[in-house]
Design a protein around this motif. Structure first.
Motif, PDB file in Angstrom:
ATOM      1  N   LYS A 101      -9.194   3.214  10.442  1.00 12.69           N
ATOM      2  CA  LYS A 101      -8.956   2.141   9.476  1.00 12.69           C
ATOM      3  C   LYS A 101      -8.430   2.683   8.153  1.00 12.69           C
ATOM      4  N   GLU A 102      -8.912   3.850   7.732  1.00 12.20           N
ATOM      5  CA  GLU A 102      -8.510   4.395   6.441  1.00 12.20           C
ATOM      6  C   GLU A 102      -7.043   4.800   6.415  1.00 12.20           C
ATOM      7  N   ASN A 103      -6.420   4.947   7.585  1.00 10.35           N
ATOM      8  CA  ASN A 103      -5.030   5.411   7.646  1.00 10.35           C
ATOM      9  C   ASN A 103      -4.036   4.312   7.993  1.00 10.35           C
ATOM     10  N   ARG A 104      -4.499   3.103   8.224  1.00 12.89           N
ATOM     11  CA  ARG A 104      -3.593   2.070   8.740  1.00 12.89           C
ATOM     12  C   ARG A 104      -2.483   1.728   7.755  1.00 12.89           C
ATOM     13  N   ARG A 105      -2.801   1.632   6.483  1.00 13.21           N
ATOM     14  CA  ARG A 105      -1.781   1.305   5.493  1.00 13.21           C
ATOM     15  C   ARG A 105      -0.745   2.417   5.398  1.00 13.21           C
ATOM     16  N   GLU A 106      -1.199   3.665   5.308  1.00 11.65           N
ATOM     17  CA  GLU A 106      -0.287   4.796   5.197  1.00 11.65           C
ATOM     18  C   GLU A 106       0.544   4.963   6.468  1.00 11.65           C
ATOM     19  N   THR A 107      -0.112   4.763   7.631  1.00 13.67           N
ATOM     20  CA  THR A 107       0.605   4.857   8.899  1.00 13.67           C
ATOM     21  C   THR A 107       1.704   3.805   8.980  1.00 13.67           C
ATOM     22  N   ALA A 108       1.403   2.600   8.476  1.00 14.22           N
ATOM     23  CA  ALA A 108       2.393   1.519   8.491  1.00 14.22           C
ATOM     24  C   ALA A 108       3.616   1.884   7.646  1.00 14.22           C
ATOM     25  N   TRP A 109       3.406   2.540   6.501  1.00 10.73           N
ATOM     26  CA  TRP A 109       4.528   2.948   5.663  1.00 10.73           C
ATOM     27  C   TRP A 109       5.382   4.007   6.358  1.00 10.73           C
ATOM     28  N   SER A 183       0.536   8.587  13.375  1.00 16.22           N
ATOM     29  CA  SER A 183       1.922   8.148  13.192  1.00 16.22           C
ATOM     30  C   SER A 183       2.815   8.679  14.296  1.00 16.22           C
ATOM     31  N   ALA A 359       3.457   4.861  -0.080  1.00 17.56           N
ATOM     32  CA  ALA A 359       2.069   4.723   0.376  1.00 17.56           C
ATOM     33  C   ALA A 359       1.068   5.191  -0.673  1.00 17.56           C
TER      34      ALA A 359
END
Length: 458
Positions: A101-109, A183, A359
């Motif tokens: 969950k902590e990486n979802r935003r960064e992974t999306a970018w 990613s 990100a």
């Protein structure tokens, strides 16, 4: 096959095994990627070294009249394909709880910009005629397929190589490793899908086809349907089969069950005309439980046994055969190598750097993420091998892709080792009190434990 023929073949295979492990070990001791030593072993046994230095020995091993050159090529070709399929199967099975969950935003970018931007830029420049695609096209003469491979080769990231680097440096448990691998998994699924499409286009775009457009469209639909079913449905179905009481084969041998899953995927893909390498990756991906993961532990012992045997026998020989097929004669283009290496690396670094900046990462964070994701490694070599075998790309571009994969993997390993040796954080968010980027190194006693670790890769 007579005993003489069998003995000759076993001797040839034994020579390959001996060379790949000796060279791989020596390169590892020199803190170089192990796969580089394995590829060098193939080069030494190939037509540009052994054939010139000892032609009689080369002919005995690879063109012996007792076995026949054609039969030797067929059998070595089977070993080559078995190695590549096992490599991709193991790579697919390594998907495990990568999308935290902590990486979802960064992974999306990263997935939204870092991967599509270089891919789309290369496609656009190629279609506009700014990038000369002609020298890249293989014997099949399908320019659009060669362009798809070129764009994929710029964007691909090596899961096996990066995993090995992280493991050797003792950082596999970190958020940085989780972000990179999470990613890379989704990115490689998309790019292997592109390769499957390129292969389908090449197979159908020929003068023998009566209905090129209709046949190509049919194969593309089949390819996307296979990919969608393998990603969305098969992990659940394999989970159900794994829990079924009547599944006698699973109870008899988990190792055999895992291999049969691989063979089933590959066999169905061959029947449907889907790329076999992509099918092998999806087989391991499905067995591990898909994106959600969670199933790999049920097959941990079997997958570990498959991995050890494959990395001991078939995968090193596969990389040696990759080196054996490299072209360094008139068809080799140093200009193409330099242009692609610099251009693709710069484009990849800028794209991932932009994604990381958006990100919210800092300067050193951005550099760490960009250089690490630029490692092409095994997937870059596999991409080159499959495209060359399918006649999509030329021999010169095949050699360029392989050498680029080697160089970028070395760059990533050396950079991460350097960062750790200086006591700098991989991600500043993991340690708010970490030294600012590019400050002088900390005293040796305060450096990270992984500073002296070897970043050799396989």
């Amino acid at each position: 096959m007579t005993e003489q023929e069998l003995g000759t073949l076993i001797l040839t295979f034994g020579v390959f095994l001996c060379f790949v492990h000796v060279l791989g070990y020596l390169f590892e001791r020199l803190r170089q990627p192990r796969l580089v030593g394995e590829i060098v072993a193939g080069i030494l046994l190939g037509p540009f070294v052994l054939k010139k230095l000892a032609p009689q020995v080369s002919d005995f091993l690879f063109a012996n009249p007792a076995l026949g050159e054609d039969r030797t090529k067929v059998i070595l070709g089977f070993i080559y394909w078995l190695g590549i399929l096992l490599l991709m199967f193991i790579s697919g099975s390594q998907v495990k709880r990568l999308l935290s969950k902590e990486n979802r935003r960064e992974t999306a970018w990263i997935l939204g910009i870092g991967t599509p931007l270089p891919f789309l830029l290369v496609m656009g420049l190629g279609l506009a005629g700014i990038i000369p695609v002609g020298p890249l096209v293989g014997v099949q003469g399908v320019a659009i397929s060669a362009l798809l491979v070129l764009a994929s080769a710029v964007a691909v990231t090596s899961i096996p190589v990066i995993s090995r680097i992280f493991n050797d440096l003792g950082i596999l448990h970190t958020r940085f490793a989780s972000l990179i691998l999470g990613s890379a998994v989704l990115e490689d699924i998309a790019l292997w899908g592109v390769l499957a499409v390129a292969t389908a286009l090449t197979r159908q775009t020929s003068l023998a086809e009566q209905n090129i457009v209709g046949s190509t469209a049919q194969h593309l639909v089949i390819t996307f349907a296979f990919m969608g079913a393998a990603i969305l449905l098969m992990p659940h179905m394999l989970r159900v089969l794994g829990n079924a009481r009547w599944n006698i084969l699973l109870r008899a041998s988990r190792l055999a069950y895992a291999i049969i899953i691989l063979f089933a995927y590959v066999g169905l893909a061959a029947y449907l005309g889907v790329n076999l390498v992509f099918a092998a990756f999806l087989a391991g991906f499905g067995l591990a439980g898909g994106i959600a993961g969670g199933e790999r532990e049920h097959y941990a012992d079997a997958l570990e046994s498959i991995s050890k045997f494959s990395y001991g026998i078939f995968i090193p020989v596969y990389f040696a055969l990759v080196g054996y097929r490299l072209v360094f004669g008139r068809d080799f283009s140093p200009t193409m190598l330099v242009a692609f290496l610099l251009g693709s690396s710069l484009l990849s670094l800028i794209s991932v750097g932009l994604a990381a900046r958006l990100a919210g990462f800092r300067r050193l964070d951005i550099l760490n993420l960009a250089i690490t994701t630029n490692a092409r490694g095994g997937p870059g070599i596999v991409l080159a091998s499959v495209a060359f075998d399918a006649g999509i790309i030329s021999a010169a571009f095949y050699t360029t892709l392989v050498l680029t994969a080697i160089i970028t993997s070395q760059m990533a390993g050396l950079w991460l080792r350097y960062v750790l040796s200086r006591g700098w954080p991989l991600l500043s968010t993991d340690n708010d009190e970490a030294p600012e980027p590019l400050l002088p190194p900390l005293p040796s006693g305060q450096r990270l434990a992984g500073a002296n670790a070897s970043a050799s890769v396989s």
